[in-house]
Design an enzyme around this catalytic site. Structure first.
Site, PDB file in Angstrom:
ATOM      1  N   CYS A   9     -10.514  -3.181  -4.769  1.00 50.16           N
ATOM      2  CA  CYS A   9      -9.512  -4.195  -5.137  1.00 50.16           C
ATOM      3  C   CYS A   9     -10.187  -5.451  -5.680  1.00 50.16           C
ATOM      4  O   CYS A   9      -9.685  -6.081  -6.618  1.00 50.16           O
ATOM      5  CB  CYS A   9      -8.631  -4.529  -3.944  1.00 50.16           C
ATOM      6  SG  CYS A   9      -7.442  -3.223  -3.573  1.00 50.16           S
TER       7      CYS A   9
ATOM      8  N   ASN B 234       0.826  -1.209   0.000  1.00 48.48           N
ATOM      9  CA  ASN B 234       0.000   0.000   0.000  1.00 48.48           C
ATOM     10  C   ASN B 234       0.861   1.261   0.000  1.00 48.48           C
ATOM     11  O   ASN B 234       1.921   1.313   0.620  1.00 48.48           O
ATOM     12  CB  ASN B 234      -1.018  -0.003   1.142  1.00 48.48           C
ATOM     13  CG  ASN B 234      -0.442  -0.252   2.518  1.00 48.48           C
ATOM     14  OD1 ASN B 234       0.583  -0.912   2.672  1.00 48.48           O
ATOM     15  ND2 ASN B 234      -1.099   0.267   3.524  1.00 48.48           N
TER      16      ASN B 234
ATOM     17  N   ASN C  37      -1.079   8.645   0.892  1.00 48.08           N
ATOM     18  CA  ASN C  37      -0.831  10.009   0.454  1.00 48.08           C
ATOM     19  C   ASN C  37      -1.528  10.972   1.415  1.00 48.08           C
ATOM     20  O   ASN C  37      -2.599  10.639   1.936  1.00 48.08           O
ATOM     21  CB  ASN C  37      -1.388  10.181  -0.965  1.00 48.08           C
ATOM     22  CG  ASN C  37      -0.885  11.437  -1.631  1.00 48.08           C
ATOM     23  OD1 ASN C  37      -1.357  12.530  -1.345  1.00 48.08           O
ATOM     24  ND2 ASN C  37       0.071  11.285  -2.507  1.00 48.08           N
TER      25      ASN C  37
ATOM     26  N   GLU D 106      -2.974  -4.596  -3.224  1.00 51.09           N
ATOM     27  CA  GLU D 106      -3.415  -5.513  -4.280  1.00 51.09           C
ATOM     28  C   GLU D 106      -3.389  -4.838  -5.637  1.00 51.09           C
ATOM     29  O   GLU D 106      -2.924  -5.399  -6.629  1.00 51.09           O
ATOM     30  CB  GLU D 106      -4.848  -5.998  -4.023  1.00 51.09           C
ATOM     31  CG  GLU D 106      -5.053  -6.740  -2.733  1.00 51.09           C
ATOM     32  CD  GLU D 106      -5.438  -5.843  -1.570  1.00 51.09           C
ATOM     33  OE1 GLU D 106      -4.799  -4.784  -1.382  1.00 51.09           O
ATOM     34  OE2 GLU D 106      -6.367  -6.210  -0.845  1.00 51.09           O
TER      35      GLU D 106
ATOM     36  N   CYS E 127     -10.517  -4.704  -0.022  1.00 48.17           N
ATOM     37  CA  CYS E 127     -11.603  -3.731  -0.169  1.00 48.17           C
ATOM     38  C   CYS E 127     -12.358  -3.976  -1.477  1.00 48.17           C
ATOM     39  O   CYS E 127     -11.901  -4.710  -2.363  1.00 48.17           O
ATOM     40  CB  CYS E 127     -11.051  -2.311  -0.111  1.00 48.17           C
ATOM     41  SG  CYS E 127     -10.286  -1.759  -1.646  1.00 48.17           S
TER      42      CYS E 127
ATOM     43  N   CYS F 181      -4.137   0.766  -2.644  1.00 47.19           N
ATOM     44  CA  CYS F 181      -3.998  -0.479  -1.882  1.00 47.19           C
ATOM     45  C   CYS F 181      -2.894  -1.357  -2.476  1.00 47.19           C
ATOM     46  O   CYS F 181      -2.553  -1.244  -3.660  1.00 47.19           O
ATOM     47  CB  CYS F 181      -5.300  -1.273  -1.923  1.00 47.19           C
ATOM     48  SG  CYS F 181      -6.670  -0.512  -1.053  1.00 47.19           S
TER      49      CYS F 181
HETATM   50  N1  THU Z   1      -5.442  -1.474   2.233  1.00 41.81           N
HETATM   51  C1  THU Z   1      -4.879  -2.288   1.296  1.00 41.81           C
HETATM   52  O1  THU Z   1      -3.728  -2.102   0.889  1.00 41.81           O
HETATM   53  N2  THU Z   1      -5.639  -3.297   0.818  1.00 41.81           N
HETATM   54  C2  THU Z   1      -6.921  -3.548   1.182  1.00 41.81           C
HETATM   55  O2  THU Z   1      -7.575  -4.389   0.584  1.00 41.81           O
HETATM   56  C3  THU Z   1      -7.512  -2.827   2.308  1.00 41.81           C
HETATM   57  C4  THU Z   1      -6.781  -1.618   2.744  1.00 41.81           C
HETATM   58  C5  THU Z   1      -4.646  -0.351   2.736  1.00 41.81           C
HETATM   59  C6  THU Z   1      -5.127   0.990   2.275  1.00 41.81           C
HETATM   60  C7  THU Z   1      -4.586   1.887   3.352  1.00 41.81           C
HETATM   61  O3  THU Z   1      -3.244   2.231   3.008  1.00 41.81           O
HETATM   62  C8  THU Z   1      -4.551   1.014   4.589  1.00 41.81           C
HETATM   63  O4  THU Z   1      -4.674  -0.321   4.141  1.00 41.81           O
HETATM   64  C9  THU Z   1      -5.668   1.303   5.570  1.00 41.81           C
HETATM   65  O5  THU Z   1      -6.914   1.287   4.946  1.00 41.81           O
END
Ligand code: THU
Length: 151
Positions: A105, A52, A55, A65, A102, A63
């Protein structure tokens, strides 16, 4: 979906999950402090890492993924993605239960599967167990894909 203990995973699955786990060290998450690592294995055997990227303008981040899947698409547009692993780390340890991707993704995972016309196995790592989905479509019912745009 099936839940597996670490030693029940195949060597290939363990390799892809291990790269996702290593990626948490590259996460840029000064706002959430929630590290997510990902790894996408392509049909040619190459494993593309992602993590991830946050910003100060929060929605501008991405994210893990999608970072991995878009990097795979940018570098190897002709290579199907066969496996995607995700691992979440916060408070000094990997989460016990697997992290849940999420909605955005999941939509991108579906487009990836649809684009290459084959299944992409999704591995959600947790310290207690790892969830294995044979297809990204198991994570999102009633998908929206290119055919839907035709009306
Ligand atoms: N995040 C991911 O990288 N993947 C997901 O499927 C869920 C959330 C990250 C986004 C953000 O940088 C942090 O987790 C908190 O939401």
């Amino acid at each position: 979906m099936r839940a597996y203990q670490w030693d029940e995973l195949t060597e290939e699955q363990r390799e892809v999950v291990s790269i996702a786990k290593e990626q948490i060290h590259h996460s840029y998450c000064p706002y959430s402090h929630f590290h997510v690592g990902a790894a996408a294995k392509l049909a040619n055997g190459v494993i593309i890492p992602g993590c991830n990227q946050e910003n100060a303008a929060y929605p501008s981040g991405l994210c893990a993924e999608r970072t991995a899947l878009f990097a795979a698409g940018a570098q190897y547009p002709e290579q199907p993605v066969e496996m995607l692993a995700i691992a979440c780390y916060t408070g000094g340890h990997f989460t016990g239960e697997p992290g849940s991707p999420c909605g955005a993704c999941r939509q991108v995972m579906l487009e990836t599967e649809h684009r290459y016309g084959g299944k992409m196995q999704v591995l959600l790592y947790g310290e207690k167990e790892t969830y294995v989905f044979d297809s990204a479509s198991d994570l999102l019912p009633l998908i929206f894909v290119s055919e839907n745009l035709k009306g």
